[in-house]
Every structure is written in structure tokens, then in C-alpha cells.
Design a protein around this motif. Structure first.
Motif, PDB file in Angstrom:
ATOM      1  N   GLY A 115       0.807  -1.170  -0.083  1.00 41.27           N
ATOM      2  CA  GLY A 115       0.034   0.028   0.079  1.00 41.27           C
ATOM      3  C   GLY A 115       0.914   1.355  -0.130  1.00 41.27           C
ATOM      4  N   LYS A 116       0.223   2.182  -0.200  1.00 37.96           N
ATOM      5  CA  LYS A 116       1.101   3.637  -0.304  1.00 37.96           C
ATOM      6  C   LYS A 116       1.770   3.961   1.170  1.00 37.96           C
ATOM      7  CE  LYS A 116       0.584   8.496  -1.562  1.00 37.96           C
ATOM      8  NZ  LYS A 116       1.757   8.499  -1.131  1.00 37.96           N
ATOM      9  N   SER A 117       2.906   4.031   1.230  1.00 39.44           N
ATOM     10  CA  SER A 117       3.778   4.347   2.477  1.00 39.44           C
ATOM     11  C   SER A 117       4.788   5.486   2.141  1.00 39.44           C
ATOM     12  CB  SER A 117       4.247   3.251   3.139  1.00 39.44           C
ATOM     13  OG  SER A 117       5.159   3.523   4.154  1.00 39.44           O
ATOM     14  N   MET A 118       4.820   6.454   2.884  1.00 40.61           N
ATOM     15  CA  MET A 118       6.007   7.619   2.615  1.00 40.61           C
ATOM     16  C   MET A 118       7.328   6.841   3.224  1.00 40.61           C
ATOM     17  SD  MET A 118       4.899   9.624   0.502  1.00 40.61           S
ATOM     18  CE  MET A 118       6.335  10.728   0.472  1.00 40.61           C
ATOM     19  N   ILE A 119       6.920   6.206   4.668  1.00 43.46           N
ATOM     20  CA  ILE A 119       8.049   5.502   5.090  1.00 43.46           C
ATOM     21  C   ILE A 119       8.850   4.431   4.398  1.00 43.46           C
ATOM     22  CG2 ILE A 119       8.564   4.189   7.319  1.00 43.46           C
ATOM     23  CD1 ILE A 119       7.986   7.308   7.875  1.00 43.46           C
ATOM     24  N   GLU A 148       3.804  -2.371  -6.090  1.00 43.07           N
ATOM     25  CA  GLU A 148       2.988  -1.123  -5.557  1.00 43.07           C
ATOM     26  C   GLU A 148       1.559  -1.310  -5.957  1.00 43.07           C
ATOM     27  OE1 GLU A 148       3.843   1.151  -3.500  1.00 43.07           O
ATOM     28  OE2 GLU A 148       5.635   1.130  -3.346  1.00 43.07           O
ATOM     29  N   THR A 149       0.450  -1.215  -5.203  1.00 50.72           N
ATOM     30  CA  THR A 149      -0.847  -1.082  -5.613  1.00 50.72           C
ATOM     31  C   THR A 149      -1.595   0.198  -5.498  1.00 50.72           C
ATOM     32  OG1 THR A 149      -1.575  -1.786  -3.046  1.00 50.72           O
ATOM     33  CG2 THR A 149      -0.706  -3.759  -4.542  1.00 50.72           C
ATOM     34  N   ASP A 150      -1.247   0.946  -4.904  1.00 48.63           N
ATOM     35  CA  ASP A 150      -1.969   2.231  -5.196  1.00 48.63           C
ATOM     36  C   ASP A 150      -1.556   2.639  -6.630  1.00 48.63           C
ATOM     37  OD1 ASP A 150      -2.883   5.420  -3.796  1.00 48.63           O
ATOM     38  OD2 ASP A 150      -1.178   5.609  -5.382  1.00 48.63           O
ATOM     39  N   LEU A 151      -2.729   3.043  -7.243  1.00 46.80           N
ATOM     40  CA  LEU A 151      -2.543   3.205  -8.728  1.00 46.80           C
ATOM     41  C   LEU A 151      -1.221   4.304  -9.240  1.00 46.80           C
ATOM     42  CD1 LEU A 151      -3.473   2.854 -11.635  1.00 46.80           C
ATOM     43  CD2 LEU A 151      -5.363   4.549 -11.209  1.00 46.80           C
ATOM     44  N   GLY A 152      -1.281   5.347  -8.344  1.00 49.17           N
ATOM     45  CA  GLY A 152      -0.215   6.446  -8.702  1.00 49.17           C
ATOM     46  C   GLY A 152       1.163   5.831  -8.409  1.00 49.17           C
ATOM     47  N   GLU A 153       1.288   4.871  -7.161  1.00 48.38           N
ATOM     48  CA  GLU A 153       2.436   4.293  -6.939  1.00 48.38           C
ATOM     49  C   GLU A 153       2.699   3.328  -8.004  1.00 48.38           C
ATOM     50  OE1 GLU A 153       4.898   4.802  -4.546  1.00 48.38           O
ATOM     51  OE2 GLU A 153       3.957   6.241  -3.367  1.00 48.38           O
ATOM     52  N   TYR A 154       1.851   2.657  -8.324  1.00 46.49           N
ATOM     53  CA  TYR A 154       2.030   1.548  -9.248  1.00 46.49           C
ATOM     54  C   TYR A 154       2.720   2.171 -10.505  1.00 46.49           C
ATOM     55  CZ  TYR A 154       1.207  -2.408 -12.813  1.00 46.49           C
ATOM     56  OH  TYR A 154       1.266  -3.288 -13.564  1.00 46.49           O
ATOM     57  N   ILE A 155       2.206   3.436 -10.954  1.00 47.79           N
ATOM     58  CA  ILE A 155       2.650   3.975 -12.363  1.00 47.79           C
ATOM     59  C   ILE A 155       3.965   4.397 -12.080  1.00 47.79           C
ATOM     60  CG2 ILE A 155       2.305   6.047 -13.680  1.00 47.79           C
ATOM     61  CD1 ILE A 155      -0.659   5.798 -13.025  1.00 47.79           C
ATOM     62  N   ILE A 156       4.494   5.082 -10.899  1.00 51.59           N
ATOM     63  CA  ILE A 156       5.855   5.590 -10.767  1.00 51.59           C
ATOM     64  C   ILE A 156       6.745   4.460 -10.520  1.00 51.59           C
ATOM     65  CG2 ILE A 156       5.139   7.864 -10.175  1.00 51.59           C
ATOM     66  CD1 ILE A 156       5.809   6.958  -7.354  1.00 51.59           C
ATOM     67  N   GLN A 157       6.214   3.343 -10.065  1.00 53.10           N
ATOM     68  CA  GLN A 157       7.024   1.979  -9.715  1.00 53.10           C
ATOM     69  C   GLN A 157       7.723   1.620 -11.476  1.00 53.10           C
ATOM     70  OE1 GLN A 157       5.797  -1.495  -8.138  1.00 53.10           O
ATOM     71  NE2 GLN A 157       7.560  -2.156  -7.508  1.00 53.10           N
ATOM     72  N   LEU A 158       6.669   1.474 -12.255  1.00 48.69           N
ATOM     73  CA  LEU A 158       6.979   1.107 -13.582  1.00 48.69           C
ATOM     74  C   LEU A 158       7.867   1.997 -14.184  1.00 48.69           C
ATOM     75  CD1 LEU A 158       3.245   0.074 -14.999  1.00 48.69           C
ATOM     76  CD2 LEU A 158       5.191  -1.515 -13.910  1.00 48.69           C
ATOM     77  N   GLY A 186      -5.018  -0.496  -0.353  1.00 52.01           N
ATOM     78  CA  GLY A 186      -4.537  -0.914   0.969  1.00 52.01           C
ATOM     79  C   GLY A 186      -5.125  -1.838   2.070  1.00 52.01           C
ATOM     80  N   ASP A 187      -6.566  -2.057   1.702  1.00 52.64           N
ATOM     81  CA  ASP A 187      -7.244  -3.018   2.445  1.00 52.64           C
ATOM     82  C   ASP A 187      -6.916  -4.504   1.689  1.00 52.64           C
ATOM     83  OD1 ASP A 187      -8.978  -1.649   4.637  1.00 52.64           O
ATOM     84  OD2 ASP A 187      -8.963  -0.440   2.808  1.00 52.64           O
ATOM     85  N   LEU A 188      -6.851  -4.272   0.402  1.00 54.00           N
ATOM     86  CA  LEU A 188      -6.560  -5.876  -0.275  1.00 54.00           C
ATOM     87  C   LEU A 188      -5.111  -6.138   0.256  1.00 54.00           C
ATOM     88  CD1 LEU A 188      -8.403  -5.314  -3.591  1.00 54.00           C
ATOM     89  CD2 LEU A 188      -9.005  -6.683  -1.793  1.00 54.00           C
ATOM     90  N   THR A 189      -4.234  -5.176   0.483  1.00 52.83           N
ATOM     91  CA  THR A 189      -2.791  -5.518   0.659  1.00 52.83           C
ATOM     92  C   THR A 189      -2.791  -6.126   1.892  1.00 52.83           C
ATOM     93  OG1 THR A 189      -1.955  -3.591  -0.587  1.00 52.83           O
ATOM     94  CG2 THR A 189      -0.580  -4.403   1.015  1.00 52.83           C
ATOM     95  N   GLN A 190      -3.484  -5.598   2.916  1.00 51.22           N
ATOM     96  CA  GLN A 190      -3.332  -6.070   4.528  1.00 51.22           C
ATOM     97  C   GLN A 190      -4.237  -7.229   4.720  1.00 51.22           C
ATOM     98  OE1 GLN A 190      -4.144  -2.320   6.738  1.00 51.22           O
ATOM     99  NE2 GLN A 190      -5.987  -3.775   7.460  1.00 51.22           N
ATOM    100  N   THR A 191      -5.094  -7.386   3.752  1.00 55.26           N
ATOM    101  CA  THR A 191      -6.099  -8.627   4.232  1.00 55.26           C
ATOM    102  C   THR A 191      -5.852  -9.977   3.547  1.00 55.26           C
ATOM    103  OG1 THR A 191      -7.875  -6.882   4.400  1.00 55.26           O
ATOM    104  CG2 THR A 191      -8.657  -9.193   4.231  1.00 55.26           C
ATOM    105  N   LEU A 192      -5.408  -9.870   2.482  1.00 55.83           N
ATOM    106  CA  LEU A 192      -5.161 -11.147   1.663  1.00 55.83           C
ATOM    107  C   LEU A 192      -3.935 -12.094   1.810  1.00 55.83           C
ATOM    108  CD1 LEU A 192      -6.545  -9.626  -1.896  1.00 55.83           C
ATOM    109  CD2 LEU A 192      -7.753 -11.553  -0.079  1.00 55.83           C
TER     110      LEU A 192
END
Lengths: 472, 226
Positions: A110-114, A133-143, A227-233
Motif C-alpha cells: 500500500g502507499k507508504s511514505m516511510i 505497488e498497488t496504489d494506482l499512482g505508486e504503481y505507475i511511478i514504480q513502472l 491498502g485493504d486488499l494489501t493487508q487482508t489477503l
């Protein structure tokens, strides 16, 4: 990540010439600023809530020793684990160790500045674990292999066309004939591609907007639900948080939550606010088996009790960025590290050193808008001034600048001489610039006149006019 | 690891100039945690019950949720079937294993296929049961438990949530009081305000980022007592 804050000036020049970036920034300036103003105006108690938010954080920081150990106790009681990290390397090692023990091959995030601050993606990838990265914006910049350029809109600088290009490169099974130009189709493509990653990940890493001492809960705020899918699944949930995220109670978190979304996006409330306490309970049908909280210091305890303590109230809403004339002109990447805008100008020197980030507290017009909109009433301009003072004390500025400041201080302490000098300068410049009314270049001031003209003075100096009007 | 703990806490202690709070202060802080008190609560939701429910509906709709009022518990299956038909969705439903949902007269809708359990990723529609509703922002509160798997809130494309009008309170703080009264803090408490969305692509707001594209609220409200 390697900081490039030292070359802020060059970064800024490049940003000013970037046409796509300028379009995005113009849009941001309008959207975020307007929506925040509307949301704040709609809640009559908004200003009073800001006072309370400030008081809650000040109280927590004054008793941080107590609240930290309380939080740790409650997490442990709920079946979770707290790990203390002095610095970024320690945090990297802790996360890697947990992932290895879990036999992890992929990790969703999930998105984390830390996470950005400790560069956890690079660390995991170096050790053979794939971070997604799964936040859409973070996924884009990761790519795109870039750092975020905004606290809450990390890919604000990227155009639709560039996103489509990144997706075509990364999503191997994507039909080349498929149109991707619309934001709608891009979102659907990302959603489809990430769905599988969510379901197959071994570990999920999220950040935290708050840590709650009363219950040992960690809190995330998102609009996407990633973030919820990231921490639940996945089987293991790791929370990355820094010390100053603590608040005493659920009520205290609720007060600050009323400020967060309104200041950030102008929403009444974000779509998903999630409180996580320990791992799944035995009879639960889903949720992680393990719950880990990594508490990062990385220089924050050193800010306590100094003139920078108030920065630790920051809730990372991004309002100061959105309202800053410098950020609005150059965007986030110019700042050269993880944190940008006015909050970055104060926080970055504390975290990576003034030698590295000395330009940032100077990149301000001191217009004061950041402080005016900060939900936690952080005196950002004052703290940038403190950094400038330290910079001077530690002889970090160029010799010429120090000489100039010395000359000015000499004059400022001798009012008669100052007035005389100002009179002569105004007269000379006035005469010399009579014909054109402005100067394109001036000796010793090329840096200033490079991007603007200096208007030629007209008439007597301000002080002379003031005296002539009898001081009114 | 414990060395990290010692170093961080020592650094905090140094900055605060003390070795923990003195006994009187510690007692005060412990009291603050043991009996949490609300801070300022906005006046917006301080309303009589019927108007509070109306505010909840208005705010939920503003957040792009849809809301339908159901007059009786027995009418819920019909309301679900109607909604699925109207939205052109398949008549397949995964419901939370909550007696309040499992006990509904599903057999009155034989065309509707109903399964009870968690979500795994292929489910199109879920039905869950909210613990509380919060009027000030049209927010649903769902808590995890054996009868309430969290995956149902996030994996399906469409999430239908049943809430009784009597469970709607004004402010977040009132919902916390209800939750504390019901027992220990569950693994997950979800505040949900409208369907999933993102504005990460050129600042264009779009619904259905990773969570549900549609959030449909069934408000069980018997109406004003005659």
C-alpha cells in the motif's frame, strides 16, 4: 534513493521547461485549492478542530515515551509484534527478515511514505523479493522507476500517454490493438493486472496514518481500497510507521480524521479508513496470520525538544504543497528526495542533513500560505528560517553570499549610512534606467536578472517618502 | 532488535529530559486512555433520529453510494434481486455468514443463487451487514469477525450493505462508544464512505479503483411508528 536535492536549482529549471508537468501543475493548482476551501467552509468547526488537532499532537509528543510503550503493549496483547528501527537500514533489515521467515516471493504494498524513506522496494528487490505497488499512482511511478512527486498524488506529473506506454511495456499479455488512451481504460487495465498480484502475494506492507495507543491499532486512509486488499489477503501484514504517528485514543484519531481528507482532497471523508488491531482472530475467515509494526525513528527523536519539534505534528495531507507557489511552479521531483513542498523543505534537512538539502528551506517566498492552510498549524516558514540560520552558522553557503550578507549587516546596523547608500543607489539607477524604465542585466545581479527585469527606481527612496508623509 | 528499542526510547527520553512520566502524570495519562473522552464534535449531526437518518442518506449519496429503503426484513431478498436486475448483474450473491443475513427468506427468490462465506476474488456481488452508520459523512462502520469477513468489503465489484436505521448515529465518537460496548476491538474496523475511487490518472476522478465499483446501501427502516 539517491537524493538530488543538492541540484535543486538545476532540477527546478528543468521542471519549468517541462510542458507536460506545467499542464499537470496548473490543473492541480485549481482543483486541490478550490476543493479544500469549499470543504473547510462547509464545516463551521473547521478552525476549532485545527486547534484541537494541534493540541492532541502536542500532548502526544510531550509524552511520547509513555504513548510509545503503551502502544507496544497493546499490539503485543492483540497478538502482534512491534519492531523498533533506529534508522532506514535497521528498518530494511527488519522487513527483509520478516519476509524471509514467511518465505515470501512477492510482496504487495500500500502507499507508504516511510516505505519511500527507507527505500524498501529497492532493498527487497536486491534480495530477490518482488515488491508490487498497488496504489494506482505508486504503481505507475514504480513502472517508470521514479520517486513520487506529490504526497497524496504520487503520479501527478505523468500524462495519460506516458501511462499507456508504461502499461504496454510492463503488461506482457496486453493486446497491442487494445486502445488505452482514456483514463477509464487505463484504470481497468491496472485493476485487472493488480488483482492477481493481490491474491498471490505472500506479504502485504502498508503505511499508517495513525497509531493508536489506547488500542494498539494502526490506521490507513485510502480512496482505492488497495491498502485493504494489501493487508487482508496475504498471510503476513507489515505496517511501516514513524514514531510521530501516535495519538492517544480513537476519539483523538477521529478529530484529526475530520481534518485530513478535507485538507488533502477536499473530500468530506476518504472512502476507506481502516483500523487494524493484531492478526486475524482464531474463528475469522480471513485476515493475516501475522501482524508486525515497524516503528521507525530515523532522526525524529532528535527533532523532539528542538525548534523543529512542531514538524512532528505533520499528517502528510499535502495541503502545503498544493498551496505553495514554488511547488506549483516546479512540482515535486525538483526537491530531489521523498518529501516535497514546504513540509519537505523542513523535514528533508532533518532526515538527510542540511549539507544535502540546504537549498530546500531557501526555496520559499515566505508568502505564508502553507502555514495558513496546514491543518496542524505547523509554522513552516518559521522553521525554514531556522534552517537558513543554521546554514549560515555552519558556513554552508557560498563565500560570495556570506560576503554579501556581511556587507548588508554592516549597513543595516548603521541607519544613516544605509539611508545615504540607498539614496545614492536609487538616484544612480533611476538616472541610468530613465530611458528604458528597467534593467535587463546589472553587474553582480546576473542571477537575479536572468529570468526577470529590474524596474528602475522612480523618485526618492521609501524611507524618504515615509518621512515626507510624516510617518503615516 | 531489543537494542533498537533501547536506543530509540533512550533518544526519546533524552529529548524529553525525563525517565518516563512521574507517577502523578502517569496516572493522568492512563486515565486519559482508560476513559477516552470525545473532543469537539461538529454540530452537523446533532439531530433528532429521523433527520439524522436523512443526513446519513444524503451524505452517502453525495459520496456516490446508492441507497434504497426497505420497510421490512423479509423484503431484503426482493430488494437485492431488484437491484441486481436493474444494474444488469448476474443473480449470484455471496453473503456474510451473519445470522441476520443467513436467516433472511432467500427461498422466496429461487432464481437468486446465494452462498455464505468469505470472498476469494471471483465473486461479483457481496452482501454485508453494517455494525453502524455515521450520519456526519454518510459512513458505514463494518467490523471483522467470524460472521463478517473483511474480503467481502473489498474484492467483489459490487458491495451491498444492509443497515438498520436504528444503528445510525450522528458522529464517529458515538460509533466508537457502541463498538466498545460490544466487546474487544476486532482485527479490522472499516469505515466505508462510498465506492472505491482514484484520481491518480491526470487528476480525473474515476470510480472502482481496486475495491467495489458500486456501493449499494439497503436501509432497513420500518418508517415512523403509527
Amino acid at each position: 534513493m539517491q537524493a538530488t536535492s543538492r541540484t535543486f536549482k538545476e532540477n527546478a529549471h528543468r521542471a519549468l521547461r517541462d510542458a507536460d508537468l506545467q499542464v499537470a501543475l496548473a490543473k492541480m493548482k485549481q482543483g486541490f485549492v478550490e476543493r479544500r476551501a469549499l470543504a473547510a467552509a462547509r464545516l463551521p468547526e473547521f478552525e476549532a478542530l485545527r486547534d484541537q488537532g494541534r493540541a492532541i499532537k502536542d500532548h502526544t509528543l510531550a509524552h511520547l515515551d509513555f504513548y510509545l510503550t503503551c502502544f507496544e503493549e497493546r499490539v503485543t496483547e492483540a497478538g502482534g509484534h512491534v519492531h523498533w528501527a533506529v534508522d532506514a537500514e535497521a528498518a530494511q533489515d527488519i522487513v527483509l527478515e520478516i519476509c524471509r521467515k514467511a518465505g515470501a516471493r512477492t510482496v504487495t504494498k500500500g502507499k507508504s511514505m516511510i516505505g519511500e524513506e527507507i527505500a524498501i522496494n529497492e532493498h527487497l528487490a536486491r534480495h530477490g523479493i518482488e515488491p508490487v505497488e498497488t496504489d494506482l499512482g505508486e504503481y505507475i511511478i514504480q513502472l517508470r522507476d521514479e520517486p513520487p512527486s506529490h504526497l497524496i498524488a504520487p503520479a501527478i506529473h505523468v500524462t495519460t500517454k506516458q501511462i499507456a506506454a508504461s502499461f504496454r511495456k510492463a503488461h506482457r499479455d496486453l493486446d497491442p490493438a487494445r486502445a488505452l488512451e482514456e483514463p477509464r481504460t487505463l484504470l481497468a487495465e491496472a485493476r485487472g493486472a493488480l488483482r492477481d498480484r493481490f491474491l498471490k502475494a505472500d506479504v502485504g506492507i502498508t503505511g499508517a496514518n495513525f497509531l493508536i495507543a489506547e488500542t494498539g491499532s494502526t490506521v490507513i486512509v485510502t480512496n482505492e481500497g488497495n491498502g485493504d486488499l494489501t493487508q487482508t489477503l496475504p498471510r503476513v501484514h507489515i505496517v511501516l510507521a514513524s514514531l510521530e504517528k501516535l495519538v492517544p485514543t480513537l476519539e483523538d484519531a477521529s478529530t484529526i480524521l475530520r481534518l485530513l481528507a478535507r485538507s488533502a482532497t477536499g473530500q468530506e471523508f476518504s472512502v476507506y479508513t481502516t483500523f487494524s488491531t493484531g492478526p486475524r482472530r482464531a474463528p475469522d475467515l480471513d485476515g493475516p496470520d501475522e501482524f508486525h509494526v515497524v516503528l521507525l525513528d530515523n532522526g525524529r527523536s532528535r527533532m523532539l525538544g528542538t525548534e523543529f519539534q512542531e514538524m512532528l505534528r505533520c499528517i502528510r495531507c499535502g495541503a502545503c504543497l498544493n498551496h505553495c507557489p514554488i511547488y506549483q511552479s516546479v512540482g515535486g521531483h525538483a526537491y530531489g528526495w521523498v518529501y516535497t513542498g514546504p513540509m519537505g523543505a523542513v523535514l528533508t534537512p532533518a532526515l538527510i542533513g542540511l549539507e544535502e538539502a540546504g537549498h530546500l528551506p531557501n526555496a520559499s517566498t515566505f508568502c505564508g500560505r502553507c502555514e495558513a492552510v496546514c491543518p496542524m498549524r505547523i509554522p513552516l516558514p518559521r522553521m525554514m528560517r531556522h534552517w537558513r540560520e543554521r546554514e549560515f552558522e555552519r558556513h554552508l553557503q557560498p563565500q560570495r553570499m556570506r560576503a554579501g550578507l556581511k556587507a548588508w549587516a554592516f549597513l543595516a546596523r548603521r541607519p544613516a549610512l544605509y539611508r545615504l547608500g540607498a539614496r545614492i543607489a536609487a538616484k544612480t539607477l533611476g538616472l541610468a534606467g530613465r530611458r528604458r524604465g528597467a534593467f535587463r542585466t546589472l553587474p553582480l545581479a546576473q542571477g537575479w536578472t536572468m529570468s526577470r527585469d529590474l524596474p528602475a527606481p522612480e523618485g526618492p527612496t521609501f524611507q524618504a517618502q515615509w518621512r515626507a508623509r510624516g510617518g503615516r | 532488535m531489543s537494542e533498537g528499542r533501547r536506543t530509540v526510547l533512550a533518544s526519546v527520553a533524552r529529548a524529553l529530559g525525563r525517565d518516563g512520566p512521574d507517577p502523578a502524570m502517569r496516572a493522568e495519562l492512563e486515565q486519559r486512555l482508560a476513559q477516552p473522552r470525545p473532543n469537539l464534535i461538529p454540530g452537523r449531526a446533532n439531530l433528532p433520529h429521523s433527520q439524522r437518518v436523512a443526513l446519513f442518506v444524503e451524505m452517502a449519496r453525495e459520496a456516490a453510494a446508492t441507497v434504497a429503503v426497505v420497510r421490512a426484513r423479509e423484503a431484503v431478498p426482493e430488494a437485492v434481486a431488484d437491484y441486481l436486475r436493474r444494474e444488469n448483474l448476474p443473480p449470484e450473491l455471496t453473503i456474510a455468514p451473519d445470522p441476520a443475513l443467513e436467516g433472511l427468506p432467500w427461498s422466496s427468490r429461487p432464481l437468486l443463487s446465494v452462498r455464505s462465506g468469505r470472498a476469494h476474488g471471483s465473486e461479483a456481488v457481496s452482501l454485508t451487514h453494517a455494525f453502524a452508520g455515521i450520519a456526519e459523512t454518510g459512513t458505514l462502520l463494518l467490523r471483522s469477525g467470524p460472521d463478517a469477513p473483511t474480503t467481502l468489503n473489498f474484492l467483489p465489484d459490487t458491495n451491498i450493505v444492509l443497515i438498520e436505521a436504528g444503528r445510525i448515529v450522528g458522529a464517529y465518537e458515538e460509533a466508537w462508544a457502541m463498538l466498545r460496548a460490544s466487546g474487544a476491538m476486532p482485527r479490522t474496523v472499516n469505515f466505508i464512505t462510498g465506492p472505491s475511487r482514484s484520481a491518480d490518472i491526470e487528476q480525473t476522478l474515476q470510480l472502482g479503483a481496486h475495491g467495489p465499483r458500486r456501493l449499494h446501501i439497503l436501509l432497513l427502516d420500518a418508517g415512523p411508528a403509527a
